[in-house]
Design a protein around this motif. Structure first.
Motif, mmCIF file in Angstrom:
data_model
loop_
_atom_site.group_PDB
_atom_site.id
_atom_site.type_symbol
_atom_site.label_atom_id
_atom_site.label_comp_id
_atom_site.label_asym_id
_atom_site.label_seq_id
_atom_site.Cartn_x
_atom_site.Cartn_y
_atom_site.Cartn_z
ATOM 1 N N ALA A 148 -62.372 -42.690 -93.874
ATOM 2 C CA ALA A 148 -60.998 -42.811 -93.387
ATOM 3 C C ALA A 148 -60.096 -41.825 -94.126
ATOM 4 C CB ALA A 148 -60.503 -44.235 -93.564
ATOM 5 N N VAL A 149 -59.230 -41.148 -93.374
ATOM 6 C CA VAL A 149 -58.316 -40.152 -93.936
ATOM 7 C C VAL A 149 -56.890 -40.598 -93.674
ATOM 8 C CG1 VAL A 149 -57.588 -37.740 -93.881
ATOM 9 C CG2 VAL A 149 -60.000 -38.332 -93.533
ATOM 10 N N ALA A 150 -56.038 -40.587 -94.707
ATOM 11 C CA ALA A 150 -54.649 -41.004 -94.569
ATOM 12 C C ALA A 150 -53.822 -39.922 -93.885
ATOM 13 C CB ALA A 150 -54.060 -41.329 -95.937
ATOM 14 N N ARG A 151 -52.736 -40.337 -93.271
ATOM 15 C CA ARG A 151 -51.828 -39.400 -92.608
ATOM 16 C C ARG A 151 -51.026 -38.645 -93.654
ATOM 17 N NH1 ARG A 151 -47.802 -41.715 -88.081
ATOM 18 N NH2 ARG A 151 -46.939 -42.795 -89.898
ATOM 19 N N ASN A 152 -50.913 -37.322 -93.485
ATOM 20 C CA ASN A 152 -50.170 -36.503 -94.437
ATOM 21 C C ASN A 152 -48.726 -36.317 -93.985
ATOM 22 O OD1 ASN A 152 -50.221 -34.535 -92.414
ATOM 23 N ND2 ASN A 152 -51.972 -33.461 -93.310
ATOM 24 N N SER A 153 -47.977 -35.467 -94.688
ATOM 25 C CA SER A 153 -46.556 -35.276 -94.400
ATOM 26 C C SER A 153 -46.318 -34.606 -93.055
ATOM 27 C CB SER A 153 -45.911 -34.441 -95.517
ATOM 28 O OG SER A 153 -46.549 -33.178 -95.625
ATOM 29 N N MET A 154 -47.344 -33.965 -92.502
ATOM 30 C CA MET A 154 -47.228 -33.324 -91.197
ATOM 31 C C MET A 154 -47.592 -34.268 -90.055
ATOM 32 S SD MET A 154 -46.147 -30.333 -91.955
ATOM 33 C CE MET A 154 -46.365 -29.475 -90.414
ATOM 34 N N GLY A 155 -47.968 -35.498 -90.406
ATOM 35 C CA GLY A 155 -48.339 -36.467 -89.382
ATOM 36 C C GLY A 155 -49.785 -36.383 -88.945
ATOM 37 N N SER A 156 -50.592 -35.601 -89.653
ATOM 38 C CA SER A 156 -51.994 -35.405 -89.284
ATOM 39 C C SER A 156 -52.932 -36.067 -90.280
ATOM 40 C CB SER A 156 -52.317 -33.907 -89.199
ATOM 41 O OG SER A 156 -51.540 -33.271 -88.213
ATOM 42 N N CYS A 157 -54.130 -36.345 -89.817
ATOM 43 C CA CYS A 157 -55.218 -36.841 -90.661
ATOM 44 C C CYS A 157 -56.347 -35.819 -90.579
ATOM 45 C CB CYS A 157 -55.708 -38.208 -90.193
ATOM 46 S SG CYS A 157 -54.483 -39.521 -90.258
ATOM 47 N N PRO A 158 -56.376 -34.838 -91.501
ATOM 48 C CA PRO A 158 -57.380 -33.771 -91.419
ATOM 49 C C PRO A 158 -58.796 -34.315 -91.538
ATOM 50 C CG PRO A 158 -55.614 -33.209 -92.947
ATOM 51 C CD PRO A 158 -55.457 -34.654 -92.627
ATOM 52 N N VAL A 159 -59.647 -33.933 -90.619
ATOM 53 C CA VAL A 159 -61.038 -34.369 -90.625
ATOM 54 C C VAL A 159 -61.875 -33.264 -90.005
ATOM 55 C CG1 VAL A 159 -60.812 -35.502 -88.382
ATOM 56 C CG2 VAL A 159 -62.610 -36.247 -89.951
ATOM 57 N N ARG A 160 -63.088 -33.127 -90.474
ATOM 58 C CA ARG A 160 -63.961 -32.080 -89.950
ATOM 59 C C ARG A 160 -65.340 -32.675 -89.727
ATOM 60 N NH1 ARG A 160 -63.624 -26.578 -89.680
ATOM 61 N NH2 ARG A 160 -65.593 -25.418 -89.578
ATOM 62 N N THR A 161 -65.709 -32.776 -88.457
ATOM 63 C CA THR A 161 -67.012 -33.335 -88.103
ATOM 64 C C THR A 161 -67.373 -32.873 -86.708
ATOM 65 O OG1 THR A 161 -68.333 -35.370 -88.030
ATOM 66 C CG2 THR A 161 -66.115 -35.469 -87.091
ATOM 67 N N SER A 162 -68.605 -33.089 -86.305
ATOM 68 C CA SER A 162 -69.042 -32.655 -84.979
ATOM 69 C C SER A 162 -70.052 -33.645 -84.418
ATOM 70 C CB SER A 162 -69.664 -31.250 -85.047
ATOM 71 O OG SER A 162 -70.838 -31.268 -85.855
ATOM 72 N N GLY A 163 -70.197 -33.624 -83.112
ATOM 73 C CA GLY A 163 -71.154 -34.484 -82.431
ATOM 74 C C GLY A 163 -71.085 -34.248 -80.935
ATOM 75 N N ARG A 164 -72.054 -34.773 -80.225
ATOM 76 C CA ARG A 164 -72.048 -34.647 -78.770
ATOM 77 C C ARG A 164 -71.114 -35.685 -78.151
ATOM 78 N NH1 ARG A 164 -75.349 -31.867 -75.528
ATOM 79 N NH2 ARG A 164 -76.760 -31.472 -77.276
ATOM 80 N N TYR A 165 -71.098 -36.883 -78.753
ATOM 81 C CA TYR A 165 -70.204 -37.947 -78.299
ATOM 82 C C TYR A 165 -69.311 -38.336 -79.481
ATOM 83 C CZ TYR A 165 -73.806 -38.265 -74.705
ATOM 84 O OH TYR A 165 -74.707 -37.965 -73.708
ATOM 85 N N VAL A 166 -68.002 -38.349 -79.271
ATOM 86 C CA VAL A 166 -67.075 -38.636 -80.363
ATOM 87 C C VAL A 166 -66.077 -39.710 -79.921
ATOM 88 C CG1 VAL A 166 -67.261 -36.335 -81.357
ATOM 89 C CG2 VAL A 166 -65.488 -36.799 -79.664
ATOM 90 N N ARG A 167 -65.562 -40.430 -80.897
ATOM 91 C CA ARG A 167 -64.519 -41.429 -80.675
ATOM 92 C C ARG A 167 -63.666 -41.500 -81.931
ATOM 93 N NH1 ARG A 167 -67.865 -46.940 -80.067
ATOM 94 N NH2 ARG A 167 -69.210 -45.569 -78.836
ATOM 95 N N GLY A 168 -62.501 -42.090 -81.824
ATOM 96 C CA GLY A 168 -61.611 -42.210 -82.970
ATOM 97 C C GLY A 168 -61.350 -43.654 -83.321
ATOM 98 N N ARG A 169 -61.035 -43.894 -84.578
ATOM 99 C CA ARG A 169 -60.659 -45.231 -85.062
ATOM 100 C C ARG A 169 -59.387 -45.111 -85.899
ATOM 101 N NH1 ARG A 169 -65.123 -48.983 -87.557
ATOM 102 N NH2 ARG A 169 -65.361 -49.396 -85.317
ATOM 103 N N ILE A 170 -58.339 -45.801 -85.467
ATOM 104 C CA ILE A 170 -57.074 -45.832 -86.178
ATOM 105 C C ILE A 170 -56.937 -47.190 -86.853
ATOM 106 C CG2 ILE A 170 -54.562 -45.646 -85.976
ATOM 107 C CD1 ILE A 170 -55.019 -44.134 -83.349
ATOM 108 N N VAL A 171 -56.607 -47.184 -88.147
ATOM 109 C CA VAL A 171 -56.388 -48.423 -88.894
ATOM 110 C C VAL A 171 -54.975 -48.394 -89.468
ATOM 111 C CG1 VAL A 171 -57.103 -49.846 -90.848
ATOM 112 C CG2 VAL A 171 -58.831 -48.691 -89.453
ATOM 113 N N VAL A 172 -54.187 -49.402 -89.107
ATOM 114 C CA VAL A 172 -52.847 -49.559 -89.667
ATOM 115 C C VAL A 172 -52.928 -50.660 -90.719
ATOM 116 C CG1 VAL A 172 -50.420 -49.993 -89.186
ATOM 117 C CG2 VAL A 172 -51.857 -48.916 -87.448
ATOM 118 N N PRO A 173 -52.585 -50.390 -91.973
ATOM 119 C CA PRO A 173 -52.770 -51.373 -93.048
ATOM 120 C C PRO A 173 -51.949 -52.639 -92.826
ATOM 121 C CG PRO A 173 -52.360 -49.180 -93.945
ATOM 122 C CD PRO A 173 -52.070 -49.113 -92.480
#
Length: 258
Positions: free
Chosen positions: A211-236
């Motif tokens: 899990a990557v926290a949101r930075n001051s630009m509003g982004s969560c930098p992540v680097r990964t690859s795959g044929r099928y991808v999905r996202g997971r957002i967690v609000v504390p």
């Protein structure tokens, strides 16, 4: 659960809405298999304690609630809440222990009675704002009796929220490189995190990045690859300023076949 002339009920094979003439399978391809299983697959509900399932309508928020004991419950008490929004036709799941769920009219209390009747000695110990409908008599409320036999209302701080996106394969025949993500969550002080799930085959289990926290630009930098991808957002938990999760933006480019 009857609301607005429609009866919402659990059948042996799923959840239905009956309007007096026809039953619509509102849980089909959504939660039926998860709850009740199918074939050799066991559902999440503890069928030995199916009698503990209780439902109630919340017309103010357009929700139907059911508390139920899952197979992970240690004592047969309900440990999960299934929520259905009849206007959006969507379900959500809450993990919390209880004895039963009910709809009731609130009991009115004066400021003095908060101390003399309910025992709250300071304003900081009062579990709901003083202008909450909980303290006004005759207001419709949804409540839970917890395992200590105490009545609770849904007025506390927000629990942790987890939202998974749909799985994507935007470049058929090729893989996808994800280089950045942007969670669309409102609220000034919220601090959502994002992790990306990926897999190469539909038969494979989904593997998530850290899990990557949101930075001051509003982004969560992540680097990964795959044929099928999905996202997971967690609000504390305790993030009181947010109300809506609109989605997840991804910065991604196609890769070669593998």
């Amino acid at each position: 659960v009857v609301n607005g002339g429609i009866a919402y009920y659990w059948g042996q094979d799923g959840i239905y809405a009956f309007d007096g003439g026809t039953s619509q399978p509102i849980g089909a391809n959504k939660v039926d298999k998860f709850l009740l299983g199918e074939g050799n697959r066991t559902g999440d509900v503890d069928m030995g304690n199916i009698k503990r399932v209780v439902g109630a309508a919340d017309p103010l928020n357009k929700l139907i609630w059911w508390c139920y004991p899952s197979r992970q419950s240690l004592d047969g008490n309900p440990d999960k809440l299934l929520c259905y929004h009849w206007q959006l036709d969507r379900f959500s799941l809450v993990e919390t222990r209880s004895e039963t769920l009910l709809r009731l009219l609130s009991i009115g209390y004066t400021l003095d009675e908060l101390e003399t009747v309910l025992g709250y000695l300071t304003l900081d110990s009062v579990p709901a704002p003083l202008d909450s409908d909980v303290w006004l008599g005759g207001k419709l409320q949804i409540g839970l009796f917890d395992v200590d036999h105490k009545l609770n209302f849904f007025t506390g701080a927000r629990l942790e929220a987890t939202v998974d996106t749909q799985e994507l394969n935007p470049t058929p025949g090729r893989r996808l490189m994800v280089t950045n993500s942007r969670p669309l969550v409102d609220g000034v002080d919220t601090a959502p995190t994002v992790s990306i799930g990926r897999r190469e085959r539909l038969q494979d289990a989904v593997s998530y990045t850290a899990a990557v926290a949101r930075n001051s630009m509003g982004s969560c930098p992540v680097r990964t690859s795959g044929r099928y991808v999905r996202g997971r957002i967690v609000v504390p938990a305790g993030s009181d300023a947010w109300s809506n999760v609109s989605g997840l933006e991804l910065d991604a480019v196609p890769q070669g076949a593998r």
